[in-house]
Design a protein around this motif. Sequence first.
Motif, PDB file in Angstrom:
ATOM      1  N   PHE A   1     -11.847   8.517  -1.033  1.00  0.00           N
ATOM      2  CA  PHE A   1     -11.054   7.945  -2.120  1.00  0.00           C
ATOM      3  C   PHE A   1      -9.824   7.237  -1.584  1.00  0.00           C
ATOM      4  CE2 PHE A   1      -7.774   7.886  -5.354  1.00  0.00           C
ATOM      5  CZ  PHE A   1      -8.457   7.311  -6.414  1.00  0.00           C
ATOM      6  N   ALA A   2      -9.221   7.793  -0.531  1.00  0.00           N
ATOM      7  CA  ALA A   2      -8.035   7.155   0.048  1.00  0.00           C
ATOM      8  C   ALA A   2      -8.350   5.741   0.501  1.00  0.00           C
ATOM      9  CB  ALA A   2      -7.505   7.995   1.208  1.00  0.00           C
ATOM     10  N   ALA A   3      -9.547   5.561   1.036  1.00  0.00           N
ATOM     11  CA  ALA A   3      -9.932   4.229   1.510  1.00  0.00           C
ATOM     12  C   ALA A   3     -10.234   3.289   0.345  1.00  0.00           C
ATOM     13  CB  ALA A   3     -11.140   4.341   2.428  1.00  0.00           C
ATOM     14  N   GLU A   4     -11.128   3.707  -0.544  1.00  0.00           N
ATOM     15  CA  GLU A   4     -11.517   2.833  -1.654  1.00  0.00           C
ATOM     16  C   GLU A   4     -10.390   2.670  -2.665  1.00  0.00           C
ATOM     17  OE1 GLU A   4     -15.358   3.274  -3.405  1.00  0.00           O
ATOM     18  OE2 GLU A   4     -16.121   4.400  -1.675  1.00  0.00           O
ATOM     19  N   GLY A   5      -9.735   3.792  -2.954  1.00  0.00           N
ATOM     20  CA  GLY A   5      -8.639   3.725  -3.910  1.00  0.00           C
ATOM     21  C   GLY A   5      -7.466   2.928  -3.381  1.00  0.00           C
ATOM     22  N   GLY A   6      -7.241   3.035  -2.083  1.00  0.00           N
ATOM     23  CA  GLY A   6      -6.148   2.283  -1.492  1.00  0.00           C
ATOM     24  C   GLY A   6      -6.358   0.784  -1.646  1.00  0.00           C
ATOM     25  N   ALA A   7      -7.599   0.353  -1.481  1.00  0.00           N
ATOM     26  CA  ALA A   7      -7.902  -1.068  -1.628  1.00  0.00           C
ATOM     27  C   ALA A   7      -7.679  -1.523  -3.072  1.00  0.00           C
ATOM     28  CB  ALA A   7      -9.342  -1.331  -1.204  1.00  0.00           C
ATOM     29  N   VAL A   8      -8.086  -0.680  -4.016  1.00  0.00           N
ATOM     30  CA  VAL A   8      -7.882  -1.020  -5.430  1.00  0.00           C
ATOM     31  C   VAL A   8      -6.398  -1.065  -5.752  1.00  0.00           C
ATOM     32  CG1 VAL A   8      -8.222  -0.229  -7.796  1.00  0.00           C
ATOM     33  CG2 VAL A   8     -10.109  -0.110  -6.160  1.00  0.00           C
ATOM     34  N   GLN A   9      -5.667  -0.113  -5.203  1.00  0.00           N
ATOM     35  CA  GLN A   9      -4.235  -0.054  -5.481  1.00  0.00           C
ATOM     36  C   GLN A   9      -3.522  -1.318  -5.003  1.00  0.00           C
ATOM     37  OE1 GLN A   9      -2.059   2.928  -3.351  1.00  0.00           O
ATOM     38  NE2 GLN A   9      -0.450   3.035  -4.906  1.00  0.00           N
ATOM     39  N   LYS A  10      -3.875  -1.782  -3.826  1.00  0.00           N
ATOM     40  CA  LYS A  10      -3.257  -2.989  -3.280  1.00  0.00           C
ATOM     41  C   LYS A  10      -3.587  -4.215  -4.128  1.00  0.00           C
ATOM     42  CE  LYS A  10      -3.232  -1.411   1.539  1.00  0.00           C
ATOM     43  NZ  LYS A  10      -3.783  -1.635   2.904  1.00  0.00           N
ATOM     44  N   ALA A  11      -4.758  -4.191  -4.761  1.00  0.00           N
ATOM     45  CA  ALA A  11      -5.194  -5.366  -5.523  1.00  0.00           C
ATOM     46  C   ALA A  11      -4.744  -5.346  -6.978  1.00  0.00           C
ATOM     47  CB  ALA A  11      -6.719  -5.462  -5.470  1.00  0.00           C
ATOM     48  N   LEU A  12      -4.228  -4.204  -7.449  1.00  0.00           N
ATOM     49  CA  LEU A  12      -3.975  -4.026  -8.883  1.00  0.00           C
ATOM     50  C   LEU A  12      -3.081  -5.094  -9.506  1.00  0.00           C
ATOM     51  CD1 LEU A  12      -3.609  -0.185  -9.518  1.00  0.00           C
ATOM     52  CD2 LEU A  12      -5.264  -1.749 -10.513  1.00  0.00           C
ATOM     53  N   GLU A  13      -2.097  -5.548  -8.794  1.00  0.00           N
ATOM     54  CA  GLU A  13      -1.176  -6.530  -9.358  1.00  0.00           C
ATOM     55  C   GLU A  13      -1.665  -7.964  -9.185  1.00  0.00           C
ATOM     56  OE1 GLU A  13       1.328  -5.592 -11.172  1.00  0.00           O
ATOM     57  OE2 GLU A  13       0.733  -3.532 -10.754  1.00  0.00           O
ATOM     58  N   GLY A  14      -2.853  -8.096  -8.637  1.00  0.00           N
ATOM     59  CA  GLY A  14      -3.385  -9.423  -8.401  1.00  0.00           C
ATOM     60  C   GLY A  14      -4.187  -9.966  -9.572  1.00  0.00           C
ATOM     61  N   ASP A  15      -5.107 -10.875  -9.263  1.00  0.00           N
ATOM     62  CA  ASP A  15      -5.934 -11.540 -10.275  1.00  0.00           C
ATOM     63  C   ASP A  15      -6.843 -10.514 -10.962  1.00  0.00           C
ATOM     64  OD1 ASP A  15      -7.574 -13.093 -11.805  1.00  0.00           O
ATOM     65  OD2 ASP A  15      -8.315 -14.353 -10.152  1.00  0.00           O
ATOM     66  N   PRO A  16      -6.713 -10.352 -12.303  1.00  0.00           N
ATOM     67  CA  PRO A  16      -7.554  -9.375 -13.007  1.00  0.00           C
ATOM     68  C   PRO A  16      -9.039  -9.598 -12.794  1.00  0.00           C
ATOM     69  CG  PRO A  16      -5.778 -10.115 -14.424  1.00  0.00           C
ATOM     70  CD  PRO A  16      -5.738 -10.989 -13.206  1.00  0.00           C
ATOM     71  N   ALA A  17      -9.455 -10.844 -12.662  1.00  0.00           N
ATOM     72  CA  ALA A  17     -10.881 -11.140 -12.462  1.00  0.00           C
ATOM     73  C   ALA A  17     -11.379 -10.577 -11.141  1.00  0.00           C
ATOM     74  CB  ALA A  17     -11.110 -12.655 -12.512  1.00  0.00           C
ATOM     75  N   VAL A  18     -10.490 -10.443 -10.178  1.00  0.00           N
ATOM     76  CA  VAL A  18     -10.852  -9.877  -8.879  1.00  0.00           C
ATOM     77  C   VAL A  18     -10.777  -8.352  -8.923  1.00  0.00           C
ATOM     78  CG1 VAL A  18     -10.196  -9.718  -6.442  1.00  0.00           C
ATOM     79  CG2 VAL A  18     -10.084 -11.926  -7.632  1.00  0.00           C
TER      80      VAL A  18
END
Length: 418
Positions: free
Chosen positions: A42-59
């Motif tokens: 989860f740290a790996a997958e969740g970390g990637a999602v966390q970094k992307a959260l403020e980005g483009d919603p479509a991504v």
Amino acid sequence: MRMFSHFSLGLALAAGSVLALTTAPAAIAKEKEAKPKYSKEFAAEGGAVQKALEGDPAVVKPMLDALLAKSWTGIDAYAAGSFAVNFGSKNKDDALTEKGVNMMLTSGFAQPAEAARLSFFSGNFAYGAGRFGEAQQRLQAAIDGGYTDNAAGALLAEAFWKENKFTEGFAALDRAIAMESAKGAKAPEQWFRRGTGMALKSNIPGETADWSYKLVAAYPSGDNWRAALTVYRDSVKLDTQENLDVMRLMRRADAMVSARDCAEYAEAADPRRLPGEVVSAIDHCRAKGIDGLNVPYITETYTTASGRTSADRASLSGSERDAEKAVDGKIAIATGDALMSYSEYSRAAAMYQAALSKGGIDTARANMGLALAKFGLSDVEGAKTALAAVTGNRKRLADFWTLWISQNAAAPVAAITS
């Protein structure tokens, strides 16, 4: 009919940001497990999602969907749910927000106050989707956990009523009203009106009168008195004399607003029996400027009653003497009613007391009349005492009268004669 609309509320975390994926904050740590760690996966997958959260919603959306598709547990599920809540709230995606709320709630890592809050929003989402059984469970858990915002208790009542669970709904609304009082607030008027309407629909003995009473106890406007007494009257079988006592209270509570009200009062009083009260009631309606009073029934009834008042007044002294000689109280109670119709409160009180003493009469009716005479004499406590003695079919009506008298204890005598 729904009392409340579906909430589409953001559930951003208290700090306004997502959780850092290192170790879980102590604030959400389980007992005896101060800082549980996220799983490596989860740290790996969740970390990637966390970094992307403020980005483009479509991504972000596909990444988040992939994360949520996996069966996370514990702190991993809590964090994944928080990501869904933050993203869903920001992007007005209720389905995603609901999924996140439920993941956080079932993870076991929400602290009690937060769990109660999450339970409310979970229940609200379920209500909006028509899953009323689920909504009942979630909303009940929220309230049991101490959550009192967003009309949670009243929404729970609605969830019960959606499945015709009337008794449970009334209990929930009662509790919601009590919770508002505990906060130093007053429950909205609509809650009482809704309870009254559902009580009428339920056909449960006593509930209609109870909720009608609660409505006017909390919000004693003329409109509410009219609604309460109309609902009460429609829910029980009343004879003509009992209905007359209802109409008398409607008049005094400023709840008569239509020509139909005026006609019903005149019919119950009867121009042949109480012409003085018929004239007084119609004059009251005219003084209020009520429309539609020039219909034949009202004008003819008024003419008939007016033509009888002089002779009726003249007969009262003789009726009083006859009442004193009679072996029972039948003449006395009828004479008391007539005297009341001319605001002869002292003489009327004496007749009602004589009727009660002699017996052979409807004691509930006599005590009701005695109460009105006592209040006309500004004897508030005497009026309440007489009303407390009323039993049978008039008992609830006596409660209404007691309430109105309490609310108008300082009112001048004109309050019951105008």
